[in-house]
Write a protein that holds these residues in place. Structure first.
Motif, PDB file in Angstrom:
ATOM      1  N   GLU A  29      17.372  35.422 -41.733  1.00 50.98           N
ATOM      2  CA  GLU A  29      17.859  34.846 -42.982  1.00 50.98           C
ATOM      3  C   GLU A  29      19.020  33.898 -42.735  1.00 50.98           C
ATOM      4  O   GLU A  29      19.473  33.208 -43.654  1.00 50.98           O
ATOM      5  N   VAL A  30      19.529  33.851 -41.507  1.00 52.47           N
ATOM      6  CA  VAL A  30      20.601  32.926 -41.155  1.00 52.47           C
ATOM      7  C   VAL A  30      20.034  31.510 -41.096  1.00 52.47           C
ATOM      8  O   VAL A  30      18.957  31.274 -40.553  1.00 52.47           O
ATOM      9  N   ARG A  31      20.748  30.562 -41.674  1.00 46.99           N
ATOM     10  CA  ARG A  31      20.322  29.168 -41.637  1.00 46.99           C
ATOM     11  C   ARG A  31      21.526  28.266 -41.388  1.00 46.99           C
ATOM     12  O   ARG A  31      22.677  28.725 -41.403  1.00 46.99           O
ATOM     13  N   ILE A  32      21.270  27.015 -41.146  1.00 43.70           N
ATOM     14  CA  ILE A  32      22.332  26.027 -40.964  1.00 43.70           C
ATOM     15  C   ILE A  32      22.791  25.559 -42.345  1.00 43.70           C
ATOM     16  O   ILE A  32      21.974  25.095 -43.150  1.00 43.70           O
ATOM     17  N   TYR A  35      30.999  11.764 -40.865  1.00 41.14           N
ATOM     18  CA  TYR A  35      30.081  12.076 -41.969  1.00 41.14           C
ATOM     19  C   TYR A  35      29.680  13.541 -41.894  1.00 41.14           C
ATOM     20  O   TYR A  35      29.492  14.096 -40.818  1.00 41.14           O
ATOM     21  N   SER A  36      29.557  14.166 -43.057  1.00 44.13           N
ATOM     22  CA  SER A  36      29.076  15.549 -43.107  1.00 44.13           C
ATOM     23  C   SER A  36      28.092  15.699 -44.249  1.00 44.13           C
ATOM     24  O   SER A  36      28.158  14.966 -45.250  1.00 44.13           O
ATOM     25  N   VAL A  37      27.174  16.636 -44.102  1.00 41.32           N
ATOM     26  CA  VAL A  37      26.170  16.893 -45.125  1.00 41.32           C
ATOM     27  C   VAL A  37      25.966  18.397 -45.255  1.00 41.32           C
ATOM     28  O   VAL A  37      25.879  19.113 -44.256  1.00 41.32           O
ATOM     29  N   SER A  38      25.953  18.877 -46.498  1.00 42.30           N
ATOM     30  CA  SER A  38      25.677  20.294 -46.764  1.00 42.30           C
ATOM     31  C   SER A  38      24.181  20.475 -46.941  1.00 42.30           C
ATOM     32  O   SER A  38      23.497  19.607 -47.513  1.00 42.30           O
ATOM     33  N   LEU A  39      23.675  21.593 -46.470  1.00 34.33           N
ATOM     34  CA  LEU A  39      22.237  21.840 -46.491  1.00 34.33           C
ATOM     35  C   LEU A  39      21.896  23.061 -47.336  1.00 34.33           C
ATOM     36  O   LEU A  39      22.578  24.081 -47.266  1.00 34.33           O
ATOM     37  N   ALA A  40      20.838  22.942 -48.113  1.00 34.00           N
ATOM     38  CA  ALA A  40      20.295  24.064 -48.877  1.00 34.00           C
ATOM     39  C   ALA A  40      19.059  24.570 -48.139  1.00 34.00           C
ATOM     40  O   ALA A  40      18.790  24.189 -46.999  1.00 34.00           O
ATOM     41  N   GLU A  41      18.274  25.431 -48.769  1.00 31.91           N
ATOM     42  CA  GLU A  41      17.072  25.949 -48.105  1.00 31.91           C
ATOM     43  C   GLU A  41      16.026  24.853 -47.933  1.00 31.91           C
ATOM     44  O   GLU A  41      15.296  24.832 -46.950  1.00 31.91           O
ATOM     45  N   THR A  49      19.158   9.268 -37.833  1.00 28.78           N
ATOM     46  CA  THR A  49      20.258   9.782 -37.016  1.00 28.78           C
ATOM     47  C   THR A  49      20.464  11.272 -37.283  1.00 28.78           C
ATOM     48  O   THR A  49      20.686  12.057 -36.347  1.00 28.78           O
ATOM     49  N   VAL A  50      20.394  11.666 -38.545  1.00 30.72           N
ATOM     50  CA  VAL A  50      20.531  13.089 -38.898  1.00 30.72           C
ATOM     51  C   VAL A  50      19.406  13.896 -38.248  1.00 30.72           C
ATOM     52  O   VAL A  50      19.640  14.945 -37.633  1.00 30.72           O
ATOM     53  N   ILE A  51      18.180  13.401 -38.361  1.00 33.83           N
ATOM     54  CA  ILE A  51      17.040  14.120 -37.790  1.00 33.83           C
ATOM     55  C   ILE A  51      17.144  14.174 -36.263  1.00 33.83           C
ATOM     56  O   ILE A  51      16.805  15.189 -35.641  1.00 33.83           O
ATOM     57  N   SER A  52      17.643  13.111 -35.650  1.00 34.60           N
ATOM     58  CA  SER A  52      17.776  13.103 -34.190  1.00 34.60           C
ATOM     59  C   SER A  52      18.739  14.191 -33.720  1.00 34.60           C
ATOM     60  O   SER A  52      18.565  14.757 -32.633  1.00 34.60           O
ATOM     61  N   ALA A  53      19.741  14.508 -34.539  1.00 40.89           N
ATOM     62  CA  ALA A  53      20.677  15.579 -34.181  1.00 40.89           C
ATOM     63  C   ALA A  53      19.944  16.907 -34.055  1.00 40.89           C
ATOM     64  O   ALA A  53      20.215  17.710 -33.148  1.00 40.89           O
ATOM     65  N   PHE A  54      19.011  17.156 -34.955  1.00 36.74           N
ATOM     66  CA  PHE A  54      18.250  18.398 -34.904  1.00 36.74           C
ATOM     67  C   PHE A  54      17.259  18.397 -33.743  1.00 36.74           C
ATOM     68  O   PHE A  54      16.953  19.446 -33.176  1.00 36.74           O
ATOM     69  N   ARG A  55      16.759  17.226 -33.375  1.00 36.40           N
ATOM     70  CA  ARG A  55      15.877  17.142 -32.214  1.00 36.40           C
ATOM     71  C   ARG A  55      16.637  17.546 -30.945  1.00 36.40           C
ATOM     72  O   ARG A  55      16.121  18.268 -30.093  1.00 36.40           O
ATOM     73  N   ARG A  99      30.558  13.860 -31.220  1.00 40.40           N
ATOM     74  CA  ARG A  99      30.411  15.294 -31.456  1.00 40.40           C
ATOM     75  C   ARG A  99      29.612  15.560 -32.726  1.00 40.40           C
ATOM     76  O   ARG A  99      29.738  14.828 -33.709  1.00 40.40           O
ATOM     77  N   ILE A 100      28.800  16.595 -32.688  1.00 39.09           N
ATOM     78  CA  ILE A 100      28.083  17.059 -33.879  1.00 39.09           C
ATOM     79  C   ILE A 100      28.349  18.553 -34.031  1.00 39.09           C
ATOM     80  O   ILE A 100      28.224  19.308 -33.064  1.00 39.09           O
ATOM     81  N   GLU A 101      28.708  18.971 -35.227  1.00 36.88           N
ATOM     82  CA  GLU A 101      29.012  20.379 -35.504  1.00 36.88           C
ATOM     83  C   GLU A 101      28.001  20.928 -36.514  1.00 36.88           C
ATOM     84  O   GLU A 101      27.783  20.340 -37.570  1.00 36.88           O
ATOM     85  N   PHE A 102      27.378  22.056 -36.159  1.00 32.19           N
ATOM     86  CA  PHE A 102      26.442  22.743 -37.045  1.00 32.19           C
ATOM     87  C   PHE A 102      27.062  24.071 -37.481  1.00 32.19           C
ATOM     88  O   PHE A 102      27.354  24.918 -36.635  1.00 32.19           O
ATOM     89  N   ARG A 103      27.261  24.243 -38.777  1.00 28.05           N
ATOM     90  CA  ARG A 103      27.783  25.508 -39.293  1.00 28.05           C
ATOM     91  C   ARG A 103      26.631  26.366 -39.787  1.00 28.05           C
ATOM     92  O   ARG A 103      25.730  25.877 -40.475  1.00 28.05           O
ATOM     93  N   LEU A 104      26.679  27.655 -39.451  1.00 26.90           N
ATOM     94  CA  LEU A 104      25.649  28.595 -39.872  1.00 26.90           C
ATOM     95  C   LEU A 104      26.162  29.453 -41.025  1.00 26.90           C
ATOM     96  O   LEU A 104      27.375  29.592 -41.213  1.00 26.90           O
TER      97      LEU A 104
END
Length: 259
Positions: free
Chosen positions: A3-6, A20-26, A40-46, A98-103
């Motif tokens: 159930e943990v997500r980014i 730049y920062s973006v909040s994510l929902a489900e 660019t956002v999608i490339s970070a996840f790649r 740098r890219i930061e992913f918060r869980l």
């Protein structure tokens, strides 16, 4: 599935995103004008996908951090990353990126791109120090499934090695090895073929066949009992087959991305 997500992603000096920062929902949909930074956002996840696979497989090592100190993490081999790391810094400014992913469990993952090149994964977590693969999986129970850019299938698909198929899975080259994928990964075939029949009722797929003499793979689809090679089944159906192929691999995924 965890159930943990980014919950958010923050970019600092990474390509077009200087701060730049973006909040994510489900469920999230990226929209915007050309060159707005969607890719660019999608490339970070790649890149994160490659880094997570390494961290789940190998024990943490000592790596340099942005503040000049050292900590635990992983150096990510650039040849495994499908995103070009040339000119990562915004406007070629020569600074670190740098890219930061918060869980949602309050832990953080970082992708660090030193100005002199390379990519480093490191982290911050609540609780015990994350030094082993077991602790990493517990602290960061995130699995990413990428649906790559989809394209037409090869007219005649050459038989290639399993490693070639694996290395291309999350890249634009995946469409070139569609038949090879199902030749090697037969364990999910029943699920895939059932998905095809349920979503495109007039079609029934057959497993790929290897022409040993010519080292080519063929794959037939029956439309109302008339067999034809999948290449001749139409571009729309080819794309649908590829999409369902990637979705059939996504049972364990906590993050699914499609462009």
């Amino acid at each position: 599935m965890s159930e943990v997500r980014i919950s958010s992603v923050k970019f600092k000096n990474f390509k077009a995103l200087s701060d730049y920062s973006v909040s994510l929902a489900e469920t999230n949909i990226l929209v915007g004008a050309n060159n707005a930074g969607k890719s660019t956002v999608i490339s970070a996840f790649r890149i994160l996908d490659v880094a997570l696979r390494r961290a789940r497989r190998l024990k943490a090592e000592r790596v340099p951090l942005p503040d000049g100190k050292f900590g635990l993490g992983h150096r990510i081999p650039e040849q495994q990353i499908s995103v070009s790391l040339e000119n990562v810094a915004t406007n070629y400014n020569g600074e670190d990126s740098r890219i930061e992913f918060r869980l949602t469990n309050k832990n953080k993952l970082f992708l660090f791109f030193p100005s002199d090149g390379g990519c480093i994964l490191h982290w911050e977590s609540e609780g015990p120090l994350v030094t082993t693969t077991l602790r990493f999986k517990s602290a960061f129970p995130i699995v990413i499934q990428i649906v790559p850019v989809l394209g037409p299938l090869e007219h005649e698909e050459a038989y290639v090695s399993e490693d070639t198929v694996k290395n291309a899975l999350n890249t634009h080259r995946a469409c070139r090895h569609f038949r090879n994928y199902w030749y090697y990964f037969k364990e999910d075939w029943d699920k895939f073929s059932t998905m095809i029949t349920a979503t495109w009722p007039s079609m029934a797929m057959s497993k790929p066949e290897l022409d040993v003499g010519n080292k080519k793979l063929r794959m037939f689809v029956a439309e109302e009992r008339i067999d034809r090679e999948v290449y001749w089944a139409g571009f729309g159906f080819q794309i649908w087959c590829q999409l369902l192929t990637h979705l059939s691999r996504a049972d364990e995924a906590s993050v699914l991305f499609s462009k």
